[in-house]
Structures are given as structure tokens and as C-alpha cells.
Design a protein around this motif. Structure first.
Motif, PDB file in Angstrom:
ATOM      1  N   SER A  28      -5.987  11.914  27.485  1.00  0.00           N
ATOM      2  CA  SER A  28      -4.372  12.587  27.777  1.00  0.00           C
ATOM      3  C   SER A  28      -3.626  12.813  26.200  1.00  0.00           C
ATOM      4  CB  SER A  28      -3.633  11.349  28.547  1.00  0.00           C
ATOM      5  OG  SER A  28      -4.212  11.291  29.399  1.00  0.00           O
ATOM      6  N   ALA A  29      -2.872  13.670  26.325  1.00  0.00           N
ATOM      7  CA  ALA A  29      -2.168  14.031  25.063  1.00  0.00           C
ATOM      8  C   ALA A  29      -1.274  12.871  24.708  1.00  0.00           C
ATOM      9  CB  ALA A  29      -1.388  15.335  24.991  1.00  0.00           C
ATOM     10  N   SER A  30      -1.394  12.318  23.305  1.00  0.00           N
ATOM     11  CA  SER A  30      -0.408  11.263  23.082  1.00  0.00           C
ATOM     12  C   SER A  30       0.772  11.843  22.011  1.00  0.00           C
ATOM     13  CB  SER A  30      -1.276  10.163  22.358  1.00  0.00           C
ATOM     14  OG  SER A  30      -1.895  10.786  21.073  1.00  0.00           O
ATOM     15  N   VAL A  31       1.688  11.133  22.134  1.00  0.00           N
ATOM     16  CA  VAL A  31       2.839  11.511  21.243  1.00  0.00           C
ATOM     17  C   VAL A  31       2.797  10.439  19.869  1.00  0.00           C
ATOM     18  CG1 VAL A  31       5.455  11.454  20.941  1.00  0.00           C
ATOM     19  CG2 VAL A  31       4.493  12.036  23.093  1.00  0.00           C
ATOM     20  N   GLU A  32       3.014  11.157  18.856  1.00  0.00           N
ATOM     21  CA  GLU A  32       2.855  10.441  17.595  1.00  0.00           C
ATOM     22  C   GLU A  32       4.393   9.329  17.641  1.00  0.00           C
ATOM     23  OE1 GLU A  32       1.951  10.921  12.967  1.00  0.00           O
ATOM     24  OE2 GLU A  32       2.213  12.505  14.175  1.00  0.00           O
ATOM     25  N   VAL A  33       4.077   8.209  17.164  1.00  0.00           N
ATOM     26  CA  VAL A  33       4.905   7.347  17.348  1.00  0.00           C
ATOM     27  C   VAL A  33       5.434   6.769  16.003  1.00  0.00           C
ATOM     28  CG1 VAL A  33       5.605   4.961  18.069  1.00  0.00           C
ATOM     29  CG2 VAL A  33       4.148   6.210  19.413  1.00  0.00           C
ATOM     30  N   PRO A  34       6.792   7.184  15.423  1.00  0.00           N
ATOM     31  CA  PRO A  34       7.179   6.521  14.138  1.00  0.00           C
ATOM     32  C   PRO A  34       6.886   5.171  13.680  1.00  0.00           C
ATOM     33  CG  PRO A  34       9.182   7.435  15.624  1.00  0.00           C
ATOM     34  CD  PRO A  34       7.786   7.229  16.503  1.00  0.00           C
ATOM     35  N   LEU A  35       6.523   5.287  12.530  1.00  0.00           N
ATOM     36  CA  LEU A  35       6.224   3.664  12.206  1.00  0.00           C
ATOM     37  C   LEU A  35       7.359   3.175  11.586  1.00  0.00           C
ATOM     38  CD1 LEU A  35       3.113   5.100   9.644  1.00  0.00           C
ATOM     39  CD2 LEU A  35       2.924   3.930  11.994  1.00  0.00           C
ATOM     40  N   SER A  36       7.472   1.644  11.668  1.00  0.00           N
ATOM     41  CA  SER A  36       8.533   1.051  11.141  1.00  0.00           C
ATOM     42  C   SER A  36       8.328   0.511   9.948  1.00  0.00           C
ATOM     43  CB  SER A  36       8.919   0.148  12.200  1.00  0.00           C
ATOM     44  OG  SER A  36       7.967  -0.937  12.332  1.00  0.00           O
ATOM     45  N   LYS A  37       9.581   0.659   9.191  1.00  0.00           N
ATOM     46  CA  LYS A  37       9.279   0.098   7.917  1.00  0.00           C
ATOM     47  C   LYS A  37      10.686  -0.453   7.452  1.00  0.00           C
ATOM     48  CE  LYS A  37       8.090   0.847   2.972  1.00  0.00           C
ATOM     49  NZ  LYS A  37       9.447   0.697   2.492  1.00  0.00           N
ATOM     50  N   ALA A  63       0.683  -1.269  -0.079  1.00  0.00           N
ATOM     51  CA  ALA A  63       0.046  -0.014  -0.109  1.00  0.00           C
ATOM     52  C   ALA A  63       0.850   1.155  -0.053  1.00  0.00           C
ATOM     53  CB  ALA A  63      -0.966   0.101   1.185  1.00  0.00           C
ATOM     54  N   SER A  64       0.315   2.374   0.118  1.00  0.00           N
ATOM     55  CA  SER A  64       1.318   3.639   0.845  1.00  0.00           C
ATOM     56  C   SER A  64       1.645   3.673   1.980  1.00  0.00           C
ATOM     57  CB  SER A  64       0.319   5.002   0.084  1.00  0.00           C
ATOM     58  OG  SER A  64      -0.706   5.057   0.996  1.00  0.00           O
ATOM     59  N   THR A  65       2.867   4.397   2.158  1.00  0.00           N
ATOM     60  CA  THR A  65       3.447   4.340   3.625  1.00  0.00           C
ATOM     61  C   THR A  65       3.516   5.819   3.893  1.00  0.00           C
ATOM     62  OG1 THR A  65       5.267   3.416   4.852  1.00  0.00           O
ATOM     63  CG2 THR A  65       5.975   4.429   2.762  1.00  0.00           C
ATOM     64  N   ASN A  66       4.099   5.813   5.079  1.00  0.00           N
ATOM     65  CA  ASN A  66       3.967   7.040   5.931  1.00  0.00           C
ATOM     66  C   ASN A  66       5.377   7.652   5.873  1.00  0.00           C
ATOM     67  OD1 ASN A  66       4.306   9.198   7.974  1.00  0.00           O
ATOM     68  ND2 ASN A  66       2.414   8.696   8.501  1.00  0.00           N
ATOM     69  N   ASP A  67       6.034   8.886   5.734  1.00  0.00           N
ATOM     70  CA  ASP A  67       7.188   9.179   5.765  1.00  0.00           C
ATOM     71  C   ASP A  67       7.903   9.292   7.102  1.00  0.00           C
ATOM     72  OD1 ASP A  67       6.687  11.826   3.093  1.00  0.00           O
ATOM     73  OD2 ASP A  67       7.665   9.990   3.084  1.00  0.00           O
ATOM     74  N   GLN A  68       6.961   9.024   8.096  1.00  0.00           N
ATOM     75  CA  GLN A  68       7.676   8.822   9.356  1.00  0.00           C
ATOM     76  C   GLN A  68       8.001   7.320   9.769  1.00  0.00           C
ATOM     77  OE1 GLN A  68       4.667  10.834  11.912  1.00  0.00           O
ATOM     78  NE2 GLN A  68       5.958  11.568  12.869  1.00  0.00           N
ATOM     79  N   SER A  69       8.930   6.759   8.920  1.00  0.00           N
ATOM     80  CA  SER A  69       9.411   5.603   9.144  1.00  0.00           C
ATOM     81  C   SER A  69      10.549   5.492  10.150  1.00  0.00           C
ATOM     82  CB  SER A  69       9.485   4.813   7.930  1.00  0.00           C
ATOM     83  OG  SER A  69      10.803   5.684   7.112  1.00  0.00           O
ATOM     84  N   SER A  70      11.093   4.387  10.711  1.00  0.00           N
ATOM     85  CA  SER A  70      12.150   4.285  11.748  1.00  0.00           C
ATOM     86  C   SER A  70      12.981   3.041  11.053  1.00  0.00           C
ATOM     87  CB  SER A  70      11.797   4.334  13.019  1.00  0.00           C
ATOM     88  OG  SER A  70      11.239   2.807  13.167  1.00  0.00           O
ATOM     89  N   ASN A  71      13.921   3.046  11.617  1.00  0.00           N
ATOM     90  CA  ASN A  71      15.051   1.851  11.589  1.00  0.00           C
ATOM     91  C   ASN A  71      14.770   0.812  12.484  1.00  0.00           C
ATOM     92  OD1 ASN A  71      16.183   2.909   8.934  1.00  0.00           O
ATOM     93  ND2 ASN A  71      17.594   4.206  10.135  1.00  0.00           N
TER      94      ASN A  71
END
Length: 347
Positions: free
Chosen positions: A337-346, A22-30
Motif C-alpha cells: 500500500s502507498a504510504s505517506v511520509e511522516v515528519p520526523l520530530s526533533k 548525527a545529521s538530521t532531516n529537514d522534515q522536522s516537526s514540533n
């Protein structure tokens, strides 16, 4: 109904995985953990693929492990007090699992196995826990396949093959399963693993309640092999309780297509005898990925059989209104509660 036989464990390891698109998010991590993300509209509840590779992060450090704040490793190793492992024993790298569980920086994890008919797992205890709940049983799946999907003539063949030719029985089962596809696999899990799914829902509820009582911003994670099938179904049940629409549930499920290794096929199918598509073999292309059609068909099937997911199916497995109210209450409090956006892993 026919027992799974010796081939069934081998067969089932093929079904417990997949890969995606599918399409992914630029917020990827290692991250070493694939397909990691917060489940949509479920603060504090994360979903991912196998956690076995967490052991690798300890191979690269001599001293104390330091994780980037809010990285998948930080959430799993430092913040999580409950991890639901929905795999079977044969899918698990026990050596790697034990290494990261014992070395988690904020205190080691204890593994606990769920057994049918046992008392409910208590996830509210102080100890950090990995609760192992096998939701894809070979014997239950193949009983369902025989009783619900085979025609009378196929049942007759299956009875003969069971007595005379295990290989032919395996081929017949694979042909039937290929025809039903991913939606059929999900139907079988939902139909035959209600006790396991209920145990997972209770564990999440009790754990989040315990965190609230202690004033702790705890996290829990749900995973299987690739974080799309068994994980996707349990997350779907949770999301139905907090009022997500079908479109939102489908979108979150389908996101697993984007968060995959592009060179990876079906973990289940590859163990089943290679990548060649032919009669009598599991068709890996059918079970790879997280296509929208599979979850759309599943949602429709549940409503046809049970009237609804919530309350229909959930009532049928014993996760009744009192439990659902507790789940919604504790998740709603976390939502405030305010949540922190978590990087997606790819990877």
C-alpha cells in the motif's frame, strides 16, 4: 549471581535512556514526542521516545483535539491501536500517561502489564492498548554482569561487598558496566529478556493481522525513554525478518542521534549521580547517543552467539518460523500500500 540490592533500581533508571548525535532531516516537526519516525521498511510500525508528554497537547485545548494529519500526535492518538511501552514502572509518569490514554480522540487506551510466565498478551482485541513490557530488569542485568563479565577476582570482591558494603558493590558493578559500554548493555538485554522481546513481536504481529482482517489501516508504535536502546533492539529484530541489510539497520538505529534535544544528556546517567566522570560511577558519555559502533558490535555478537538473528536468535526465544512467516506476510501486505511520509520530530 548476586541480587541487585537497594541501589539497583536507582542504577537501572540511569541505564534506561540516552541522548544522541548525527545529521538530521529537514522534515522536522514540533511534536511533543521526541525521536518519532516510521521504522525503516516497516510500514505501520513507528518508533519514538516516551509518550508521556502527549498529555501536554490536551492542556492547550478546551474542546475536541485536532491533530495535523500524519503528525506524530495524529498517528499515536488517532491511528494507533497498539503502543508497546518498553520502560519500567519507575520511568513512567503515570499521571500524564493516564491523561492522554483516557482522552485519545478516537477512543481511550487500556494499559496492560506483561508478566514473565504469563500467557501471551492478546493484541488482536478490539480495545486500544498500551502494552507495558519491561525489557531491562535490574536483577537479570546484574546477574549477567556478574556471571559473564566479572573476572574471578572481581566475583570474589563482589561476594564480599554484597555481605559487607553495598556502596562498594555498586561501584564495582558500574566499573564493569562502563567497560562493556552500550554494546554490553544490548548484549545483556538480548541475553536476558528474550521472553519480553518475544511478547513484543507477537503483539505487533497479532495487532497488524487484526487490522488487516478488519480492513483498517492501523498503526502501532514502540517506545522506551528515548527510543534508541530497547526500542532499537526490538526494531532491529523486526527489520531482520523483512530482509534489511546490516547497513540499513545501522542507519535507522543511528538516526536517533539526529532526532534529539541538543541540550539533553543521558536520562539514565543523570539519575545515577550527576555528570562528573569518575571511578565507580556510570559514565554518561558511554551510554549517551546511538553510535553506529554499538549496533555493529551487537549484530556481530548475536551472530557469534546464535549463528544469526533470523532464524538463530529468534528461534532461541521462541519466535519460530510460523510466527516469522506471519509477521513477514502481514508487513509485506502493508508494504504494497502507498504510504505517506511522516515528519520526523526533533525538539
Amino acid at each position: 549471581a548476586f541480587p541487585p540490592g537497594r541501589a539497583s533500581i536507582r542504577q537501572m533508571t540511569q541505564l534506561r535512556g540516552g541522548s544522541d548525535d548525527a545529521s538530521t532531516n529537514d522534515q522536522s516537526s514540533n511534536s511533543v514526542v521526541q525521536n518519532f519516525r516510521q521504522a525503516a521498511s516497516l510500514p505501520g510500525i513507528y518508533r519514538c521516545a516516551s509518550t508521556d508528554d502527549l498529555a501536554k497537547v490536551f492542556d492547550e485545548v478546551d474542546g475536541p483535539l485536532q491533530c495535523s494529519t500524519d503528525s506524530p500526535e495524529d498517528i499515536l492518538l488517532n491511528r494507533s491501536g497498539l503502543i508497546l511501552d518498553l520502560r519500567s514502572q519507575s520511568e513512567r509518569d503515570e499521571t500524564s500517561a493516564r491523561r492522554w490514554m483516557e482522552r485519545a480522540p478516537t477512543g481511550g487506551f487500556v494499559a496492560e502489564e506483561f508478566e514473565r510466565g504469563s500467557s501471551s498478551l492478546d493484541a488482536s482485541q478490539q480495545t486500544r492498548r498500551v502494552l507495558r513490557i519491561d525489557v531491562l530488569s535490574p536483577s537479570r542485568l546484574f546477574d549477567h554482569l556478574t556471571n559473564q563479565w566479572m573476572s574471578p577476582s572481581q566475583k570474589a570482591l563482589a561476594a564480599m561487598y554484597y555481605a559487607l558494603d553495598g556502596g562498594k558493590l555498586h561501584e564495582l558493578r558500574m566499573d564493569v558496566l562502563n567497560e562493556k559500554g552500550l554494546a554490553g548493555l544490548y548484549e545483556a538485554i538480548i541475553s536476558t529478556s528474550g521472553e519480553e522481546l518475544k511478547a513484543g513481536l507477537i503483539a505487533i504481529t497479532e495487532y497488524l493481522e487484526a487490522c488487516e482482517a478488519k480492513g483498517v489501516d492501523g498503526a502501532c508504535a514502540v517506545h522506551c525513554v528515548q527510543g534508541k536502546d530497547r526500542t532499537g533492539l526490538l526494531v532491529m529484530l523486526c527489520q531482520s525478518m523483512v530482509g534489511l541489510s546490516d547497513d540499513e539497520i545501522i542507519t535507522d538505529y543511528h538516526l536517533s542521534d539526529a532526532l534529539r534535544k541538543r541540550d539533553e544528556g543521558s536520562a539514565a546517567a543523570d539519575q545515577f549521580g550527576g555528570k562528573v566522570k569518575r571511578k565507580g560511577k556510570l559514565d554518561r558519555s558511554v551510554f549517551s547517543g546511538a553510535p553506529k559502533e554499538a549496533i555493529i558490535e551487537t549484530l556481530a555478537w548475536v551472530r557469534d552467539q546464535y549463528g544469526s538473528i533470523n532464524p538463530g536468535y529468534l528461534d532461541s526465544i521462541g519466535f519460530d518460523k510460523s510466527w516469522r512467516d506471519r509477521f513477514v506476510k502481514v508487513v509485506s501486505k502493508k508494504s504494497s500500500s502507498a504510504s505517506v511520509e511522516v515528519p520526523l520530530s526533533k525538539l
